[in-house]
Motif scaffolding. Sequence first.
Motif, PDB file in Angstrom:
ATOM      1  N   ALA A  28      22.719 -48.957   0.903  1.00  0.00           N
ATOM      2  CA  ALA A  28      22.800 -49.965  -0.150  1.00  0.00           C
ATOM      3  C   ALA A  28      22.698 -49.325  -1.535  1.00  0.00           C
ATOM      4  O   ALA A  28      23.436 -49.693  -2.462  1.00  0.00           O
ATOM      5  N   TRP A  29      21.789 -48.359  -1.688  1.00  0.00           N
ATOM      6  CA  TRP A  29      21.657 -47.698  -2.988  1.00  0.00           C
ATOM      7  C   TRP A  29      22.904 -46.881  -3.327  1.00  0.00           C
ATOM      8  O   TRP A  29      23.362 -46.886  -4.475  1.00  0.00           O
ATOM      9  N   ASN A  30      23.483 -46.199  -2.351  1.00  0.00           N
ATOM     10  CA  ASN A  30      24.689 -45.416  -2.619  1.00  0.00           C
ATOM     11  C   ASN A  30      25.844 -46.306  -3.049  1.00  0.00           C
ATOM     12  O   ASN A  30      26.640 -45.943  -3.934  1.00  0.00           O
ATOM     13  N   THR A  31      25.961 -47.485  -2.431  1.00  0.00           N
ATOM     14  CA  THR A  31      27.007 -48.429  -2.819  1.00  0.00           C
ATOM     15  C   THR A  31      26.810 -48.883  -4.261  1.00  0.00           C
ATOM     16  O   THR A  31      27.764 -48.958  -5.054  1.00  0.00           O
ATOM     17  N   ARG A  32      25.566 -49.165  -4.621  1.00  0.00           N
ATOM     18  CA  ARG A  32      25.286 -49.602  -5.984  1.00  0.00           C
ATOM     19  C   ARG A  32      25.538 -48.477  -6.986  1.00  0.00           C
ATOM     20  O   ARG A  32      26.114 -48.703  -8.058  1.00  0.00           O
ATOM     21  N   ILE A  33      25.124 -47.277  -6.646  1.00  0.00           N
ATOM     22  CA  ILE A  33      25.341 -46.133  -7.542  1.00  0.00           C
ATOM     23  C   ILE A  33      26.836 -45.938  -7.806  1.00  0.00           C
ATOM     24  O   ILE A  33      27.263 -45.741  -8.951  1.00  0.00           O
ATOM     25  N   GLU A  34      27.632 -46.003  -6.752  1.00  0.00           N
ATOM     26  CA  GLU A  34      29.086 -45.817  -6.907  1.00  0.00           C
ATOM     27  C   GLU A  34      29.683 -46.891  -7.813  1.00  0.00           C
ATOM     28  O   GLU A  34      30.499 -46.598  -8.699  1.00  0.00           O
ATOM     29  N   ALA A  35      29.261 -48.147  -7.618  1.00  0.00           N
ATOM     30  CA  ALA A  35      29.800 -49.235  -8.436  1.00  0.00           C
ATOM     31  C   ALA A  35      29.443 -49.055  -9.906  1.00  0.00           C
ATOM     32  O   ALA A  35      30.286 -49.232 -10.800  1.00  0.00           O
TER      33      ALA A  35
ATOM     34  N   TYR B 116      20.683 -45.874 -15.171  1.00  0.00           N
ATOM     35  CA  TYR B 116      20.524 -46.833 -14.072  1.00  0.00           C
ATOM     36  C   TYR B 116      20.785 -46.146 -12.734  1.00  0.00           C
ATOM     37  O   TYR B 116      19.996 -46.273 -11.791  1.00  0.00           O
ATOM     38  N   ALA B 117      21.881 -45.402 -12.633  1.00  0.00           N
ATOM     39  CA  ALA B 117      22.231 -44.753 -11.367  1.00  0.00           C
ATOM     40  C   ALA B 117      21.198 -43.698 -10.979  1.00  0.00           C
ATOM     41  O   ALA B 117      20.853 -43.569  -9.787  1.00  0.00           O
ATOM     42  N   ASP B 118      20.694 -42.945 -11.954  1.00  0.00           N
ATOM     43  CA  ASP B 118      19.669 -41.946 -11.642  1.00  0.00           C
ATOM     44  C   ASP B 118      18.416 -42.603 -11.070  1.00  0.00           C
ATOM     45  O   ASP B 118      17.785 -42.077 -10.143  1.00  0.00           O
ATOM     46  N   THR B 119      18.038 -43.759 -11.627  1.00  0.00           N
ATOM     47  CA  THR B 119      16.863 -44.456 -11.107  1.00  0.00           C
ATOM     48  C   THR B 119      17.146 -45.035  -9.729  1.00  0.00           C
ATOM     49  O   THR B 119      16.250 -45.080  -8.877  1.00  0.00           O
ATOM     50  N   CYS B 120      18.372 -45.460  -9.484  1.00  0.00           N
ATOM     51  CA  CYS B 120      18.749 -45.879  -8.124  1.00  0.00           C
ATOM     52  C   CYS B 120      18.567 -44.731  -7.130  1.00  0.00           C
ATOM     53  O   CYS B 120      18.101 -44.932  -6.003  1.00  0.00           O
ATOM     54  N   ARG B 121      18.948 -43.527  -7.533  1.00  0.00           N
ATOM     55  CA  ARG B 121      18.766 -42.368  -6.653  1.00  0.00           C
ATOM     56  C   ARG B 121      17.287 -42.115  -6.383  1.00  0.00           C
ATOM     57  O   ARG B 121      16.902 -41.777  -5.261  1.00  0.00           O
ATOM     58  N   ALA B 122      16.458 -42.278  -7.426  1.00  0.00           N
ATOM     59  CA  ALA B 122      15.021 -42.107  -7.235  1.00  0.00           C
ATOM     60  C   ALA B 122      14.479 -43.142  -6.251  1.00  0.00           C
ATOM     61  O   ALA B 122      13.650 -42.822  -5.380  1.00  0.00           O
ATOM     62  N   LEU B 123      14.949 -44.367  -6.367  1.00  0.00           N
ATOM     63  CA  LEU B 123      14.540 -45.415  -5.431  1.00  0.00           C
ATOM     64  C   LEU B 123      15.045 -45.122  -4.022  1.00  0.00           C
ATOM     65  O   LEU B 123      14.315 -45.295  -3.037  1.00  0.00           O
ATOM     66  N   ARG B 124      16.271 -44.691  -3.927  1.00  0.00           N
ATOM     67  CA  ARG B 124      16.859 -44.366  -2.618  1.00  0.00           C
ATOM     68  C   ARG B 124      16.037 -43.323  -1.875  1.00  0.00           C
ATOM     69  O   ARG B 124      15.825 -43.427  -0.661  1.00  0.00           O
ATOM     70  N   ASP B 125      15.546 -42.340  -2.606  1.00  0.00           N
ATOM     71  CA  ASP B 125      14.876 -41.202  -1.977  1.00  0.00           C
ATOM     72  C   ASP B 125      13.368 -41.382  -1.843  1.00  0.00           C
ATOM     73  O   ASP B 125      12.705 -40.556  -1.210  1.00  0.00           O
ATOM     74  N   ALA B 126      12.813 -42.434  -2.438  1.00  0.00           N
ATOM     75  CA  ALA B 126      11.354 -42.614  -2.447  1.00  0.00           C
ATOM     76  C   ALA B 126      10.891 -43.334  -1.187  1.00  0.00           C
ATOM     77  O   ALA B 126      11.450 -44.365  -0.805  1.00  0.00           O
ATOM     78  N   ASP B 127       9.869 -42.798  -0.554  1.00  0.00           N
ATOM     79  CA  ASP B 127       9.218 -43.460   0.575  1.00  0.00           C
ATOM     80  C   ASP B 127       7.743 -43.061   0.565  1.00  0.00           C
ATOM     81  O   ASP B 127       7.378 -41.962   0.978  1.00  0.00           O
ATOM     82  N   LEU B 128       6.908 -43.961   0.088  1.00  0.00           N
ATOM     83  CA  LEU B 128       5.473 -43.706   0.003  1.00  0.00           C
ATOM     84  C   LEU B 128       4.699 -44.398   1.117  1.00  0.00           C
ATOM     85  O   LEU B 128       3.472 -44.522   1.054  1.00  0.00           O
ATOM     86  N   THR B 129       5.411 -44.833   2.164  1.00  0.00           N
ATOM     87  CA  THR B 129       4.779 -45.609   3.229  1.00  0.00           C
ATOM     88  C   THR B 129       3.581 -44.887   3.829  1.00  0.00           C
ATOM     89  O   THR B 129       2.529 -45.490   4.051  1.00  0.00           O
ATOM     90  N   GLY B 130       3.730 -43.603   4.083  1.00  0.00           N
ATOM     91  CA  GLY B 130       2.641 -42.869   4.702  1.00  0.00           C
ATOM     92  C   GLY B 130       1.568 -42.429   3.738  1.00  0.00           C
ATOM     93  O   GLY B 130       0.462 -42.063   4.163  1.00  0.00           O
ATOM     94  N   ALA B 131       1.852 -42.485   2.447  1.00  0.00           N
ATOM     95  CA  ALA B 131       0.921 -41.944   1.453  1.00  0.00           C
ATOM     96  C   ALA B 131      -0.035 -42.972   0.886  1.00  0.00           C
ATOM     97  O   ALA B 131      -1.141 -42.629   0.465  1.00  0.00           O
ATOM     98  N   ILE B 132       0.371 -44.246   0.857  1.00  0.00           N
ATOM     99  CA  ILE B 132      -0.411 -45.218   0.097  1.00  0.00           C
ATOM    100  C   ILE B 132      -1.729 -45.588   0.765  1.00  0.00           C
ATOM    101  O   ILE B 132      -2.610 -46.165   0.105  1.00  0.00           O
ATOM    102  N   ALA B 133      -1.906 -45.230   2.023  1.00  0.00           N
ATOM    103  CA  ALA B 133      -3.213 -45.447   2.646  1.00  0.00           C
ATOM    104  C   ALA B 133      -4.297 -44.625   1.962  1.00  0.00           C
ATOM    105  O   ALA B 133      -5.489 -44.917   2.100  1.00  0.00           O
ATOM    106  N   GLY B 134      -3.892 -43.604   1.207  1.00  0.00           N
ATOM    107  CA  GLY B 134      -4.849 -42.779   0.485  1.00  0.00           C
ATOM    108  C   GLY B 134      -5.191 -43.296  -0.896  1.00  0.00           C
ATOM    109  O   GLY B 134      -5.990 -42.670  -1.604  1.00  0.00           O
TER     110      GLY B 134
END
Length: 289
Positions: A129-136, A181-199
């Motif tokens: 989804a993020w790649n589609t948005r970045i391309e557009a 905007y596209a650079d921030t989309c890439r940051a969102l695409r690559d971000a996953d803090l699921t395992g970290a936020i328990a800390g």
Amino acid sequence: MAFARSNGIVLHFRRAGRRGGPRIVFANSLGSDLAIWDEVADALAADFDLLFYDKRGHGLSEVAQSPNGIADHAADLVGLLDHLGWRSAALCGLSVGGLIAMELAVRAPERVERLVLMDTAAKIGTPEAWNTRIEAVMQRGVAAIGDQIMERWFSAGFRDTRADAFAGWQRMLERTPATGYADTCRALRDADLTGAIAGIAAPTLVIAGEEDQSTPPELVADTARRIPAAAFRTIAGAGHLPCIERPGEVASLLHHFLSSTVAAKGDRLGRERAASSAGHPGPGPHFQE
């Protein structure tokens, strides 16, 4: 207007409120600038020292020369705090701003006194989804997706009854630089803090607009369940930007949470959760106060 070079990027920022009061920093969503907090600022200014800024690639801040990640955004914020001589503060992050705030709370917990996460999650969207948005956006500009984003940002009631404001906020979105905007989309695409936020140790309030289509309440609630000492609230009749649709309710929630009595309660909840979940990995109970 005020500007500062931070982490190699010139950031636009604004101070408001009572100097010397408890400090709150506000981090914006994708495609927005610091104006989204104006009415919240009016309600909090008498009691708090407030800092608003445009993240890189947004508003009046500089667009980076190369793609960046959430860690770069967090480093930008640390640099801005250092520029102002703020050793620590409460952080309030909306959408990608929430990811920036979570990143900072994980990597530099001494800088984060308390945490407010609004319409955000530890992982948002899919790479496809993020790649589609970045391309557009890179091919046709942010305006090409403006109508689609606005439908997801705001509740039906806001769109129907506040057409002039709706049009104005769409202009803010569509004036965002495509590269930023596209650079921030890439940051969102690559971000996953699921395992970290328990800390995350800071007392945390998690807020979701009941009609948010970008980060639905169930997604936001899942993030709340993973953070120790987290309370969860929904705001009825609001979409992805409750600070615009329901600024009075947002300000009231922040004011209450950031008081010393609530902070002490958050600390107690954290200790109780740690004791009850000892030896059991994964998210604990969902605190709905």
